[in-house]
Design a protein around this motif. Sequence first.
Motif, mmCIF file in Angstrom:
data_model
loop_
_atom_site.group_PDB
_atom_site.id
_atom_site.type_symbol
_atom_site.label_atom_id
_atom_site.label_comp_id
_atom_site.label_asym_id
_atom_site.label_seq_id
_atom_site.Cartn_x
_atom_site.Cartn_y
_atom_site.Cartn_z
ATOM 1 N N ARG A 20 0.853 -1.191 0.000
ATOM 2 C CA ARG A 20 0.000 0.000 0.000
ATOM 3 C C ARG A 20 0.891 1.245 0.000
ATOM 4 N NH1 ARG A 20 -2.614 0.402 5.173
ATOM 5 N NH2 ARG A 20 -1.125 2.047 5.688
ATOM 6 N N VAL A 21 0.664 2.091 -1.001
ATOM 7 C CA VAL A 21 1.430 3.333 -1.097
ATOM 8 C C VAL A 21 0.472 4.483 -0.794
ATOM 9 C CG1 VAL A 21 2.871 4.801 -2.536
ATOM 10 C CG2 VAL A 21 2.937 2.310 -2.841
ATOM 11 N N ASP A 22 0.751 5.227 0.250
ATOM 12 C CA ASP A 22 -0.112 6.349 0.646
ATOM 13 C C ASP A 22 0.241 7.612 -0.134
ATOM 14 O OD1 ASP A 22 -1.248 4.663 2.469
ATOM 15 O OD2 ASP A 22 -0.005 5.362 4.168
ATOM 16 N N LYS A 23 -0.675 8.573 -0.097
ATOM 17 C CA LYS A 23 -0.452 9.859 -0.767
ATOM 18 C C LYS A 23 0.718 10.606 -0.149
ATOM 19 C CE LYS A 23 -5.289 10.463 -2.176
ATOM 20 N NZ LYS A 23 -6.501 11.319 -2.043
ATOM 21 N N THR A 24 0.969 10.305 1.126
ATOM 22 C CA THR A 24 2.080 10.983 1.811
ATOM 23 C C THR A 24 3.438 10.380 1.445
ATOM 24 O OG1 THR A 24 1.832 9.505 3.700
ATOM 25 C CG2 THR A 24 0.606 11.585 3.764
ATOM 26 N N GLY A 25 3.398 9.265 0.700
ATOM 27 C CA GLY A 25 4.656 8.614 0.321
ATOM 28 C C GLY A 25 4.992 7.400 1.150
ATOM 29 N N GLY A 26 4.192 7.136 2.197
ATOM 30 C CA GLY A 26 4.454 5.967 3.027
ATOM 31 C C GLY A 26 4.133 4.676 2.284
ATOM 32 N N ARG A 27 4.969 3.657 2.438
ATOM 33 C CA ARG A 27 4.781 2.386 1.749
ATOM 34 C C ARG A 27 4.800 1.245 2.775
ATOM 35 N NH1 ARG A 27 9.405 2.719 -2.746
ATOM 36 N NH2 ARG A 27 10.589 3.257 -0.855
ATOM 37 N N PHE A 28 3.693 0.485 2.809
ATOM 38 C CA PHE A 28 3.524 -0.519 3.852
ATOM 39 C C PHE A 28 3.017 -1.836 3.265
ATOM 40 C CE2 PHE A 28 2.757 3.682 5.580
ATOM 41 C CZ PHE A 28 3.609 3.722 6.682
ATOM 42 N N TRP A 29 3.521 -2.934 3.831
ATOM 43 C CA TRP A 29 3.044 -4.256 3.449
ATOM 44 C C TRP A 29 1.781 -4.582 4.241
ATOM 45 C CZ3 TRP A 29 4.991 -5.960 -0.790
ATOM 46 C CH2 TRP A 29 6.327 -5.747 -1.113
ATOM 47 N N VAL A 30 0.739 -5.060 3.545
ATOM 48 C CA VAL A 30 -0.524 -5.434 4.175
ATOM 49 C C VAL A 30 -0.939 -6.793 3.618
ATOM 50 C CG1 VAL A 30 -2.928 -4.782 4.587
ATOM 51 C CG2 VAL A 30 -1.174 -3.003 4.346
ATOM 52 N N GLN A 31 -1.569 -7.609 4.476
ATOM 53 C CA GLN A 31 -2.070 -8.907 4.018
ATOM 54 C C GLN A 31 -3.563 -9.033 4.305
ATOM 55 O OE1 GLN A 31 -0.526 -12.341 6.095
ATOM 56 N NE2 GLN A 31 -1.132 -13.759 4.459
ATOM 57 N N ARG A 32 -4.309 -9.353 3.277
ATOM 58 C CA ARG A 32 -5.721 -9.688 3.458
ATOM 59 C C ARG A 32 -5.790 -11.182 3.780
ATOM 60 N NH1 ARG A 32 -8.776 -6.581 -1.578
ATOM 61 N NH2 ARG A 32 -8.637 -4.474 -0.683
ATOM 62 N N ILE A 33 -6.522 -11.511 4.845
ATOM 63 C CA ILE A 33 -6.539 -12.903 5.294
ATOM 64 C C ILE A 33 -7.846 -13.202 6.007
ATOM 65 C CG2 ILE A 33 -5.435 -12.370 7.510
ATOM 66 C CD1 ILE A 33 -3.870 -14.997 7.250
ATOM 67 N N VAL A 34 -8.294 -14.441 5.948
ATOM 68 C CA VAL A 34 -9.493 -14.883 6.668
ATOM 69 C C VAL A 34 -9.050 -15.654 7.903
ATOM 70 C CG1 VAL A 34 -11.585 -16.283 6.577
ATOM 71 C CG2 VAL A 34 -10.854 -14.998 4.546
ATOM 72 N N ILE A 35 -9.446 -15.159 9.090
ATOM 73 C CA ILE A 35 -9.085 -15.794 10.355
ATOM 74 C C ILE A 35 -10.368 -16.200 11.067
ATOM 75 C CG2 ILE A 35 -7.934 -15.500 12.584
ATOM 76 C CD1 ILE A 35 -6.194 -13.360 11.306
ATOM 77 N N ASN A 36 -10.527 -17.497 11.275
ATOM 78 C CA ASN A 36 -11.732 -18.026 11.923
ATOM 79 C C ASN A 36 -13.011 -17.522 11.250
ATOM 80 O OD1 ASN A 36 -10.192 -19.416 13.863
ATOM 81 N ND2 ASN A 36 -10.069 -17.595 15.165
ATOM 82 N N GLY A 37 -12.987 -17.493 9.920
ATOM 83 C CA GLY A 37 -14.172 -17.119 9.164
ATOM 84 C C GLY A 37 -14.358 -15.635 8.965
ATOM 85 N N LYS A 38 -13.497 -14.811 9.525
ATOM 86 C CA LYS A 38 -13.622 -13.353 9.408
ATOM 87 C C LYS A 38 -12.478 -12.805 8.557
ATOM 88 C CE LYS A 38 -15.968 -12.656 13.836
ATOM 89 N NZ LYS A 38 -15.927 -11.947 15.146
ATOM 90 N N ARG A 39 -12.851 -11.965 7.567
ATOM 91 C CA ARG A 39 -11.841 -11.343 6.729
ATOM 92 C C ARG A 39 -11.245 -10.133 7.453
ATOM 93 N NH1 ARG A 39 -10.612 -11.553 1.412
ATOM 94 N NH2 ARG A 39 -12.440 -12.879 0.987
ATOM 95 N N CYS A 40 -9.945 -10.030 7.458
ATOM 96 C CA CYS A 40 -9.290 -8.890 8.107
ATOM 97 C C CYS A 40 -7.979 -8.594 7.390
ATOM 98 C CB CYS A 40 -9.039 -9.166 9.579
ATOM 99 S SG CYS A 40 -8.054 -10.636 9.904
ATOM 100 N N GLU A 41 -7.332 -7.529 7.781
ATOM 101 C CA GLU A 41 -6.064 -7.133 7.184
ATOM 102 C C GLU A 41 -4.997 -7.047 8.264
ATOM 103 O OE1 GLU A 41 -6.558 -3.539 4.965
ATOM 104 O OE2 GLU A 41 -7.444 -4.582 3.250
ATOM 105 N N LEU A 42 -3.838 -7.567 7.960
ATOM 106 C CA LEU A 42 -2.694 -7.527 8.875
ATOM 107 C C LEU A 42 -1.608 -6.635 8.306
ATOM 108 C CD1 LEU A 42 -2.233 -11.314 9.780
ATOM 109 C CD2 LEU A 42 -3.468 -9.597 11.071
ATOM 110 N N GLY A 43 -1.125 -5.698 9.097
ATOM 111 C CA GLY A 43 0.024 -4.895 8.696
ATOM 112 C C GLY A 43 1.301 -5.675 8.923
ATOM 113 N N LEU A 44 2.168 -5.728 7.940
ATOM 114 C CA LEU A 44 3.405 -6.497 8.044
ATOM 115 C C LEU A 44 4.649 -5.620 8.103
ATOM 116 C CD1 LEU A 44 2.650 -9.416 5.538
ATOM 117 C CD2 LEU A 44 2.161 -9.277 7.981
ATOM 118 N N GLY A 45 4.461 -4.292 8.173
ATOM 119 C CA GLY A 45 5.610 -3.415 8.321
ATOM 120 C C GLY A 45 5.873 -2.550 7.111
ATOM 121 N N SER A 46 6.759 -1.608 7.280
ATOM 122 C CA SER A 46 7.114 -0.657 6.232
ATOM 123 C C SER A 46 8.089 -1.273 5.229
ATOM 124 C CB SER A 46 7.734 0.593 6.853
ATOM 125 O OG SER A 46 8.335 1.405 5.884
#
Length: 380
Positions: A20-46
């Motif tokens: 994910r690249v933000d308008k401010t220039g920040g760049r971050f790793w994100v993972q979309r994942i299903v945990i126990n039937g619920k979809r969520c996103e995990l931040g994995l760091g810059s």
Amino acid sequence: MVQTITEPGKYFDGHGLYLRVDKTGGRFWVQRIVINGKRCELGLGSLDFVTLAEARHAAFENRKLARAGGDPLSDRREAKAVMTFEEAAREVHRIHLPTWKNPKHGDQFINTLATYAFPTMGPIRAPDVSTADVLAVLQPIWLTKAETARRVKQRIGTVMKWCIAKGWRKDNPVDAVDKGLPKQTGRKEHRKSLPYDAVADCLHTVAGTNAGLSTKLCFELLVLTCVRSNEAREARWAEVDLKAKVWEIPAERMKMARPHRIPLSKRAVAVLEQAKGLDDDLVFPGSKKGKPLSDATLLKLIRENGYDVDIHGFRTSFRTWAQERTNFPREVPEAALAHQSGDETERAYARSDLFEKRRKIMEAWAGYLAERRDNVVRIG
């Protein structure tokens, strides 16, 4: 190349991973994942600190754990909840504080760790503390401050056992530390005591001082009953039956957490009679209302009058007298000192506290001291 991406947006990889690249220039790793039937996103760091390969590996492990029914989010929360050694030590101290009979023991527990362990081990996460870390704390004081070092070692071990119970680690790094330490050659010094034939002289000297009545009476009762300092200083009238000539100390005030009945000799009863009126609750009140005498007060009393011994040493004086000057079986003076005799099996059957036999030995001890005191002639 991932490093050249600067346009705001989402750039997908595999296993739900995207950059994910933000308008401010920040760049971050994100993972979309299903945990126990619920979809969520995990931040994995810059991206500045986590490479594509590292992000892919983390995403794969998260997905693998989630498919097996695990919860990567919960694991991360638990990892964050893990304390440093100092935080764990302070928590252990807080938990155990109500169980210490003497607040001084609680202070010593945390103060020795703060002095010797926290400067180096304090910031280390509890699961990461190694035998080498413990060794680095103990080596500088192992030979020069032997007793203190042993206590620091024991207290670090207590903290580590708590961490094992919390599930933060499976081993205790203290268990293997002895292999890296030299043998302590110094002998453990016993508490200084008076020869039993000098105890009466000490009582006579103390009686003639200008010390407070509560202090002098407390000291004499301690000698007559062979109790520990805190057991005498914190005595309550509710524990004493002068008519039956019995003093019963409850389990919570005894070192071994067992109630202890003490047969009172005639002289011990007389001492307690003298103490009547000093306080309604405490038998031997200190200078502050509602507070018992301090241990330092009794020690100062004898040291300032020329007796370089420890208060605890008067128990040794009694034990030696019983051994050398009486025919009482060994278990009688041991019971008088609130010690247990024999092995576990023997104690399981021999449940008597030898009270009547102890009444005879305590009367004999008081009689011996009175006889010696009557014959005392002070020179100079």
